[in-house]
Design a protein around this motif. Structure first.
Motif, PDB file in Angstrom:
ATOM      1  N   LYS A 164       6.446   5.218   9.652  1.00 32.44           N
ATOM      2  CA  LYS A 164       6.154   4.506  10.414  1.00 32.44           C
ATOM      3  C   LYS A 164       5.738   3.190   9.990  1.00 32.44           C
ATOM      4  O   LYS A 164       5.259   2.305  10.832  1.00 32.44           O
ATOM      5  N   GLU A 165       5.153   3.162   9.402  1.00 31.52           N
ATOM      6  CA  GLU A 165       4.631   2.272   8.903  1.00 31.52           C
ATOM      7  C   GLU A 165       5.256   1.617   8.517  1.00 31.52           C
ATOM      8  O   GLU A 165       4.964  -0.377   8.638  1.00 31.52           O
ATOM      9  N   PHE A 166       6.121   0.937   7.364  1.00 28.58           N
ATOM     10  CA  PHE A 166       7.649   0.372   7.535  1.00 28.58           C
ATOM     11  C   PHE A 166       8.019  -0.585   8.976  1.00 28.58           C
ATOM     12  O   PHE A 166       8.101  -1.768   9.276  1.00 28.58           O
ATOM     13  N   LYS A 167       7.709   0.486  10.105  1.00 28.02           N
ATOM     14  CA  LYS A 167       8.059  -0.471  11.388  1.00 28.02           C
ATOM     15  C   LYS A 167       6.713  -0.772  12.586  1.00 28.02           C
ATOM     16  O   LYS A 167       7.527  -1.944  12.509  1.00 28.02           O
ATOM     17  N   ILE A 201      -0.574  -0.977   7.259  1.00 31.09           N
ATOM     18  CA  ILE A 201      -1.315  -1.474   5.437  1.00 31.09           C
ATOM     19  C   ILE A 201      -1.118  -2.650   5.266  1.00 31.09           C
ATOM     20  O   ILE A 201      -1.235  -3.479   4.681  1.00 31.09           O
ATOM     21  N   ARG A 202       0.486  -2.890   5.145  1.00 27.79           N
ATOM     22  CA  ARG A 202       1.209  -3.874   5.100  1.00 27.79           C
ATOM     23  C   ARG A 202      -0.480  -5.460   6.130  1.00 27.79           C
ATOM     24  O   ARG A 202      -0.612  -6.031   5.246  1.00 27.79           O
ATOM     25  N   ASN A 203      -0.069  -5.921   7.546  1.00 28.63           N
ATOM     26  CA  ASN A 203      -1.219  -6.330   7.978  1.00 28.63           C
ATOM     27  C   ASN A 203      -2.357  -6.616   7.479  1.00 28.63           C
ATOM     28  O   ASN A 203      -3.019  -7.431   7.538  1.00 28.63           O
ATOM     29  N   GLU A 204      -3.283  -5.036   7.260  1.00 28.70           N
ATOM     30  CA  GLU A 204      -4.536  -4.966   6.005  1.00 28.70           C
ATOM     31  C   GLU A 204      -4.894  -5.312   5.677  1.00 28.70           C
ATOM     32  O   GLU A 204      -5.973  -6.204   5.032  1.00 28.70           O
ATOM     33  N   MET A 205      -3.830  -5.291   4.316  1.00 33.30           N
ATOM     34  CA  MET A 205      -3.847  -5.390   2.465  1.00 33.30           C
ATOM     35  C   MET A 205      -3.071  -6.502   2.014  1.00 33.30           C
ATOM     36  O   MET A 205      -3.697  -6.540   0.955  1.00 33.30           O
ATOM     37  N   PHE A 206      -2.139  -6.872   2.609  1.00 33.83           N
ATOM     38  CA  PHE A 206      -0.968  -7.775   2.087  1.00 33.83           C
ATOM     39  C   PHE A 206      -0.891  -8.357   3.394  1.00 33.83           C
ATOM     40  O   PHE A 206      -0.005  -8.606   3.323  1.00 33.83           O
ATOM     41  N   PRO A 207      -1.717  -9.530   3.831  1.00 36.44           N
ATOM     42  CA  PRO A 207      -1.818 -10.733   4.393  1.00 36.44           C
ATOM     43  C   PRO A 207      -0.907 -11.671   3.971  1.00 36.44           C
ATOM     44  O   PRO A 207       0.258 -12.282   4.820  1.00 36.44           O
ATOM     45  N   MET A 208      -0.596 -11.645   2.415  1.00 30.63           N
ATOM     46  CA  MET A 208       0.624 -12.831   2.579  1.00 30.63           C
ATOM     47  C   MET A 208       2.333 -12.001   2.578  1.00 30.63           C
ATOM     48  O   MET A 208       3.394 -13.455   2.427  1.00 30.63           O
ATOM     49  N   MET A 209       2.325 -10.836   3.207  1.00 30.44           N
ATOM     50  CA  MET A 209       3.655 -10.774   3.536  1.00 30.44           C
ATOM     51  C   MET A 209       4.116 -11.208   5.178  1.00 30.44           C
ATOM     52  O   MET A 209       5.180 -11.076   5.517  1.00 30.44           O
ATOM     53  N   THR A 210       2.938 -11.287   5.745  1.00 27.72           N
ATOM     54  CA  THR A 210       3.001 -10.893   6.792  1.00 27.72           C
ATOM     55  C   THR A 210       2.496 -11.823   7.628  1.00 27.72           C
ATOM     56  O   THR A 210       2.943 -12.336   9.072  1.00 27.72           O
ATOM     57  N   LYS A 211       1.716 -12.918   6.909  1.00 28.46           N
ATOM     58  CA  LYS A 211       1.065 -14.207   7.233  1.00 28.46           C
ATOM     59  C   LYS A 211       0.968 -15.679   7.183  1.00 28.46           C
ATOM     60  O   LYS A 211       1.652 -16.047   7.133  1.00 28.46           O
ATOM     61  N   VAL A 240       4.927  -7.783  -4.765  1.00 27.14           N
ATOM     62  CA  VAL A 240       4.101  -7.869  -4.210  1.00 27.14           C
ATOM     63  C   VAL A 240       4.771  -6.658  -3.298  1.00 27.14           C
ATOM     64  O   VAL A 240       4.124  -5.386  -2.812  1.00 27.14           O
ATOM     65  N   GLY A 241       6.481  -6.272  -2.918  1.00 26.73           N
ATOM     66  CA  GLY A 241       7.175  -4.826  -2.792  1.00 26.73           C
ATOM     67  C   GLY A 241       6.831  -3.796  -3.359  1.00 26.73           C
ATOM     68  O   GLY A 241       6.191  -2.886  -2.584  1.00 26.73           O
ATOM     69  N   LEU A 242       6.266  -3.829  -4.759  1.00 25.41           N
ATOM     70  CA  LEU A 242       6.333  -3.026  -5.305  1.00 25.41           C
ATOM     71  C   LEU A 242       4.809  -2.371  -5.409  1.00 25.41           C
ATOM     72  O   LEU A 242       4.849  -0.883  -4.665  1.00 25.41           O
ATOM     73  N   ASN A 243       4.158  -3.077  -4.856  1.00 24.99           N
ATOM     74  CA  ASN A 243       2.615  -2.964  -4.592  1.00 24.99           C
ATOM     75  C   ASN A 243       2.552  -2.649  -2.942  1.00 24.99           C
ATOM     76  O   ASN A 243       1.511  -1.510  -3.427  1.00 24.99           O
ATOM     77  N   TYR A 244       2.901  -2.613  -2.439  1.00 28.23           N
ATOM     78  CA  TYR A 244       3.571  -2.701  -1.396  1.00 28.23           C
ATOM     79  C   TYR A 244       3.449  -1.178  -0.502  1.00 28.23           C
ATOM     80  O   TYR A 244       2.358  -0.016  -0.218  1.00 28.23           O
ATOM     81  N   ILE A 245       4.015  -0.447  -1.265  1.00 24.66           N
ATOM     82  CA  ILE A 245       4.858   0.824  -1.373  1.00 24.66           C
ATOM     83  C   ILE A 245       3.697   1.284  -2.059  1.00 24.66           C
ATOM     84  O   ILE A 245       4.094   2.922  -1.854  1.00 24.66           O
TER      85      ILE A 245
END
Length: 213
Positions: free
Chosen positions: A12-15, A19-29, A42-47
């Protein structure tokens, strides 16, 4: 610990990427520069962060796992003495390990790796999957979930990695001739995802996580 609920949470999170949007805006924005190990970090800390949103789970990034002798208690996260570690050449360091807060048993091990279709990168992917299997047994062979994520640019076709993923089922032979058997499918489920990096080398978003197989 409910394995199926954790797997559903990961999917669900990957889809949806809450959590990406809230905590890792560099990944999404904002985007991330493809420089040195930046994407990997970035990827491993997200996981690892995903694990911290799961009730009853604590998660660590880049946690070394040492080989244990058969006499030792595989449930222990840290061996009692240096003599317990076995051959340090076999030490592996999964990108993320999730543990149960109840009994400290390992729940998930993960590797996050870049993949390009060339021989050097093929060997790197193979090594990462072998490391997952080594960590699996060094943690007692009773880890419910294995997660492997590879990332590549949106316009690149990294090719089929089924041959390497099959190592988790079939095992592999180490350089010293020792055979490492595959996982116990009655206890363990593995998930394979591709993270699609969109943009260019100076600005990549990592907002597309696609289940493979």
């Amino acid at each position: 610990m409910n394995k199926d609920k954790i797997i559903d949470f990961i999917k669900k999170e990957f889809k949806e990427g809450n959590i990406r949007n809230e905590m890792f805006p560099m990944m999404t924005k904002f985007g991330v520069r493809d420089y040195s190990e930046t994407i990997h970090t970035v990827g491993l800390n997200y996981i690892t962060a995903i694990g911290r949103f799961v009730d009853g789970v604590t998660s660590l990034s880049e946690c070394p796992v040492f080989p244990y002798n058969v006499e030792n208690n595989y449930g222990e996260m840290v061996a009692e003495s240096q003599a317990s570690y076995g051959n340090k050449d076999d030490e592996v360091r999964p990108d993320s390990i999730w543990y149960s807060k109840v009994d400290n048993s390992p729940i998930l091990i993960c590797e996050f790796e870049r993949y390009e279709k060339n021989r050097r990168k093929d060997l790197k992917i193979k090594e990462k999957i072998q490391n997952l299997l080594l960590a699996y047994y060094q943690l007692g062979g009773n880890v419910p979930i294995i997660l492997f994520v590879y990332w590549s640019y949106a316009g690149e076709n990294p090719g089929d990695i089924g041959e390497y993923i099959s190592i988790l089922d079939n095992g592999f032979k180490k350089n010293d001739g020792t055979y490492v058997q595959g996982i116990n499918a009655l206890k363990t489920t593995y998930l394979v995802y591709r993270c699609v990096a969109s943009g260019n080398i100076d600005n990549l978003t990592l907002n597309q996580w696609v289940e493979v197989g």
